[in-house]
Design an enzyme around this catalytic site. Structure first.
Site, PDB file in Angstrom:
ATOM      1  CG  MET A  15       2.653  -4.739   8.099  1.00 59.95           C
ATOM      2  SD  MET A  15       3.980  -5.356   8.609  1.00 59.95           S
ATOM      3  CE  MET A  15       4.959  -6.392   7.651  1.00 59.95           C
ATOM      4  CD  GLU A 241       4.005  -1.825   5.774  1.00 64.55           C
ATOM      5  OE1 GLU A 241       2.936  -1.316   5.849  1.00 64.55           O
ATOM      6  OE2 GLU A 241       4.478  -2.808   6.241  1.00 64.55           O
TER       7      GLU A 241
END
Length: 386
Positions: A15, A241
């Site tokens: 992530m 992210e």
């Protein structure tokens, strides 16, 4: 937490002018003892009296505090968190109480992992926790938050609760069927960034009124695992992210004035020495020292950005995650590579006190939680690491 937690940890890892680096002597910086237990994906904050509080993550429901003003500094355990073990919560001090927002965990041993939208607060005076009678407008995991004043906190970013929860429901349903599980994993990661609907709304929570307000949106896509700092009414939202496995190198800058957030020109983190481009960081440490914004550690997937540019949506497929040890500084308006940390580390807790930035816990290059506490300090143009 069993197989679901293993999948969660695996997924979440997808992530969070060169100046000299020196190891300080005791006269330069504060030395803090290790945390009583290793801590990654936890949370922490500091009160107005110089007392740091950290907990959750791999510490389960445990919380600890340490008083920076005492001559003999030791970690003390406080009352355990009543909301259950969870990771990736955000915490700040408001009205002299520690507020904890969201996170991800399991309601019981049989349930799948899920995003939380609840809020708890801790009274240092009473050593008691209380669940606040509110829920956040969206589920909060992978979000970030900064204190605006004694009553308000700004919270933004984070995964989409429904898409995120559905992934773990599907993983649980696949059970021991590895073929089906691999199909679920591939289908989840093989999407463009826009299809994850990461949160880009900026929320303001007012603890005095116990209310939430929409303060606008990020100037571009929502992020998860970003780092954020507030200094002199200027917000810096650092990397994060865009989708699982794909980072951004952008740093957003905004001014908070008259209860309004105004976005200013953004900047980019420079490439590391020897690398052609900056992948961006998730789970980085950050804080100010003598007017210099320092950003260090975190993790990324070298090559994922190029893969995504080439049309490969599962951009980190086959790429090993890399924990970083580089430190960058925003010096006189320009980002610079400053040097290296003692070890690659990310997903810990950053706390600033005076002109020291404490890096508490984190995840090392083997994916293991650590209990160490280190610090960044700028002195005479040098980055001092202790």
């Amino acid at each position: 937490m069993g197989m679901q937690m293993k999948n969660f940890k695996k997924m979440m890892t997808l992530m969070a002018l060169c100046l000299s680096v020196a190891i300080t002597t005791s006269g330069y910086a504060t030395t803090l003892p290790d945390i009583p237990e290793p801590l990654k994906n936890g949370t922490g904050a500091i009160d107005n009296n110089g007392v740091i509080y950290v907990g959750l993550g791999t510490a389960g429901t445990s919380w600890y505090k340490i008083d920076l003003k005492k001559q003999h500094k030791d970690w003390e355990r406080i009352k355990s968190f009543p909301g259950g073990a969870r990771e990736q919560s955000v915490s700040v001090f408001l009205n002299d109480e520690l507020y904890v927002f969201g996170g991800v965990g399991k309601k019981n041993s049989e349930s799948p992992l899920q995003v939380y939208s609840d809020v708890y607060k801790y009274s240092p005076v009473k050593n008691t926790w209380q669940k606040v009678d509110t829920i956040s407008p969206v589920g909060l995991t992978g979000h970030t938050g900064v204190k605006l004043n004694e009553t308000m906190v700004l919270i933004t970013g984070g995964v989409n609760e429904h898409i995120f929860d559905k992934y773990f429901i599907d993983i649980a349903a696949a059970a021991a069927d590895e073929s089906e599980k691999n199909k679920v994993i591939y289908n989840y990661f093989n999407k463009p960034a826009k299809d994850y609907f990461f949160n880009k709304i900026v929320f303001i929570y007012n603890a005095k009124e116990n209310t939430w307000k929409n303060a606008g949106e990020l100037p571009d896509a929502g992020t998860a695992g970003s780092s954020s700092v507030m200094e002199n009414n200027f917000l810096m939202l650092i990397n994060g992210e865009l989708k699982p496995g794909l980072r951004t190198d952008v740093i957003y800058r905004a001014m908070w004035d008259n209860d309004k957030l105004t976005w200013l020109k953004n900047s980019q983190l420079p490439p590391s020495p020897g690398e052609q481009q900056q992948e961006g960081l998730a789970g980085a440490f950050s804080g100010y020292s003598h007017g210099v914004l320092l950003v260090g550690g975190g993790a990324n997937f070298p090559g994922a950005k190029q893969n995504y540019t080439n049309g490969k949506f599962y951009s980190h497929e086959g790429i090993n995650k890399k924990w970083r040890d580089e430190v960058y500084g925003l010096v006189n308006g320009h980002w610079q590579y400053m040097g290296k940390m003692k070890q690659p580390l990310g997903y810990g807790v950053s706390v600033s006190y005076g002109d020291e930035v404490f890096l508490i816990g984190g995840e090392n290059a083997k994916g293991k939680p650590v209990s160490s506490v280190t610090s960044f300090t700028m002195r005479d143009g040098n980055l001092l690491i202790k």
